[in-house]
Design an enzyme around this catalytic site. Sequence first.
Site, short mmCIF file in Angstrom:
data_model
loop_
_atom_site.label_atom_id
_atom_site.label_comp_id
_atom_site.label_asym_id
_atom_site.label_seq_id
_atom_site.Cartn_x
_atom_site.Cartn_y
_atom_site.Cartn_z
CG HIS A 17 -38.59 15.94 -16.68
ND1 HIS A 17 -39.87 16.42 -16.83
CD2 HIS A 17 -38.25 16.19 -15.41
CE1 HIS A 17 -40.28 16.93 -15.69
NE2 HIS A 17 -39.32 16.79 -14.81
CG ASN A 35 -37.93 23.39 -12.83
OD1 ASN A 35 -37.49 23.97 -13.80
ND2 ASN A 35 -39.10 22.82 -12.81
CD GLU A 91 -47.11 14.98 -17.56
OE1 GLU A 91 -46.89 13.77 -17.37
OE2 GLU A 91 -46.47 15.64 -18.40
#
Length: 102
Positions: free
Chosen positions: A90, A93, A42
């Site tokens: 994205h 989870n 990132e």
Amino acid sequence: MIPLYSRKASAFLEKTMGAISTTTDTNAAAASSDLVIEAIVENLEIKQNLFKQLESAAKETTILASNTSSFNIKDIAKLCERKENVAGLHFFNPVAVMKLVE
């Protein structure tokens, strides 16, 4: 004797894995792909430079997607000529139990 379920699962696995290829050559991977999903550190500058590199190697129709959870996609696409081909993708989870993609 191997149960029918195991044979079908094995055949499915073999077919699926046979369709997946890997490479460490970023340009070659981008050149032959319709969709590239980036999942690197990132760091905005590193992502921008990677997307610029990917775009120069990819087909005009290739979608370049980022898995970022920190940056605006517009900022990642800043150095790209075809900004309309840059998207966010994205995964939530745990992926196996989520019913959606962001």
